[in-house]
Motif scaffolding. Sequence first.
Motif, PDB file in Angstrom:
ATOM      1  N   GLY A  50       0.780  -1.230   0.000  1.00  0.00           N
ATOM      2  CA  GLY A  50       0.000   0.000   0.000  1.00  0.00           C
ATOM      3  C   GLY A  50       0.812   1.280   0.000  1.00  0.00           C
ATOM      4  N   GLU A  51       2.140   1.202   0.095  1.00  0.00           N
ATOM      5  CA  GLU A  51       2.983   2.401   0.123  1.00  0.00           C
ATOM      6  C   GLU A  51       3.009   3.058  -1.256  1.00  0.00           C
ATOM      7  OE1 GLU A  51       7.639   3.726   0.778  1.00  0.00           O
ATOM      8  OE2 GLU A  51       7.065   1.642   1.021  1.00  0.00           O
ATOM      9  N   LEU A  52       2.676   4.346  -1.312  1.00  0.00           N
ATOM     10  CA  LEU A  52       2.715   5.088  -2.560  1.00  0.00           C
ATOM     11  C   LEU A  52       4.165   5.433  -2.880  1.00  0.00           C
ATOM     12  CD1 LEU A  52       1.224   6.582  -4.851  1.00  0.00           C
ATOM     13  CD2 LEU A  52       1.135   8.569  -3.338  1.00  0.00           C
ATOM     14  N   LEU A  53       4.665   4.943  -4.020  1.00  0.00           N
ATOM     15  CA  LEU A  53       6.051   5.175  -4.408  1.00  0.00           C
ATOM     16  C   LEU A  53       6.209   6.357  -5.350  1.00  0.00           C
ATOM     17  CD1 LEU A  53       7.207   1.504  -5.072  1.00  0.00           C
ATOM     18  CD2 LEU A  53       7.438   2.856  -2.984  1.00  0.00           C
ATOM     19  N   ARG A  54       5.248   6.526  -6.232  1.00  0.00           N
ATOM     20  CA  ARG A  54       5.384   7.591  -7.223  1.00  0.00           C
ATOM     21  C   ARG A  54       4.023   7.923  -7.799  1.00  0.00           C
ATOM     22  NH1 ARG A  54       9.642   8.695 -11.846  1.00  0.00           N
ATOM     23  NH2 ARG A  54       8.906  10.780 -12.269  1.00  0.00           N
ATOM     24  N   GLU A  55       3.845   9.184  -8.128  1.00  0.00           N
ATOM     25  CA  GLU A  55       2.624   9.677  -8.744  1.00  0.00           C
ATOM     26  C   GLU A  55       3.038  10.648  -9.830  1.00  0.00           C
ATOM     27  OE1 GLU A  55       0.241  12.010  -6.061  1.00  0.00           O
ATOM     28  OE2 GLU A  55      -1.577  11.181  -6.945  1.00  0.00           O
ATOM     29  N   LEU A  56       2.534  10.461 -11.048  1.00  0.00           N
ATOM     30  CA  LEU A  56       2.932  11.335 -12.141  1.00  0.00           C
ATOM     31  C   LEU A  56       1.869  11.391 -13.210  1.00  0.00           C
ATOM     32  CD1 LEU A  56       5.096   9.594 -14.714  1.00  0.00           C
ATOM     33  CD2 LEU A  56       4.738   8.433 -12.570  1.00  0.00           C
ATOM     34  N   THR A  57       2.017  12.370 -14.101  1.00  0.00           N
ATOM     35  CA  THR A  57       1.172  12.498 -15.277  1.00  0.00           C
ATOM     36  C   THR A  57       2.057  12.305 -16.497  1.00  0.00           C
ATOM     37  OG1 THR A  57      -0.293  14.035 -14.137  1.00  0.00           O
ATOM     38  CG2 THR A  57      -0.410  13.990 -16.533  1.00  0.00           C
ATOM     39  N   LEU A  58       1.705  11.336 -17.339  1.00  0.00           N
ATOM     40  CA  LEU A  58       2.497  11.051 -18.531  1.00  0.00           C
ATOM     41  C   LEU A  58       2.311  12.157 -19.560  1.00  0.00           C
ATOM     42  CD1 LEU A  58       1.695   7.261 -18.890  1.00  0.00           C
ATOM     43  CD2 LEU A  58       3.736   8.288 -17.912  1.00  0.00           C
ATOM     44  N   GLU A  59       3.382  12.452 -20.282  1.00  0.00           N
ATOM     45  CA  GLU A  59       3.350  13.452 -21.341  1.00  0.00           C
ATOM     46  C   GLU A  59       3.643  12.755 -22.660  1.00  0.00           C
ATOM     47  OE1 GLU A  59       6.139  16.505 -20.307  1.00  0.00           O
ATOM     48  OE2 GLU A  59       5.505  16.454 -18.211  1.00  0.00           O
ATOM     49  N   GLN A  60       2.979  13.188 -23.734  1.00  0.00           N
ATOM     50  CA  GLN A  60       3.116  12.547 -25.035  1.00  0.00           C
ATOM     51  C   GLN A  60       4.540  12.559 -25.556  1.00  0.00           C
ATOM     52  OE1 GLN A  60       0.280  14.543 -27.587  1.00  0.00           O
ATOM     53  NE2 GLN A  60      -0.858  12.642 -27.752  1.00  0.00           N
TER      54      GLN A  60
END
Length: 82
Positions: A50-60
């Motif tokens: 359950g540990e959040l390692l990374r959060e991101l928004t992909l770019e084209q």
Amino acid sequence: MRHDTVDQWGQVTLRYLSVLRHIHIGRAYRGARIRLLVAGADVRIVREDGELLRELTLEQDRLYFGKTRPVHNVVRQVSSMS
């Protein structure tokens, strides 16, 4: 949702818009079993505990998403009850 394992370089790959994207998580997590939660271009990478390692928004126009500041495992309020 996709299950995967972090590779020996601390990365995972994800196909987005028919192109492989390389996402760096960190060598400390080599071999860790993870879940990629994908909603359009938004990606969250979570360990099986359950540990959040990374959060991101992909770019084209980007193929590699390198290191970022650490993510603090904080629960966010998505909506408020009235």
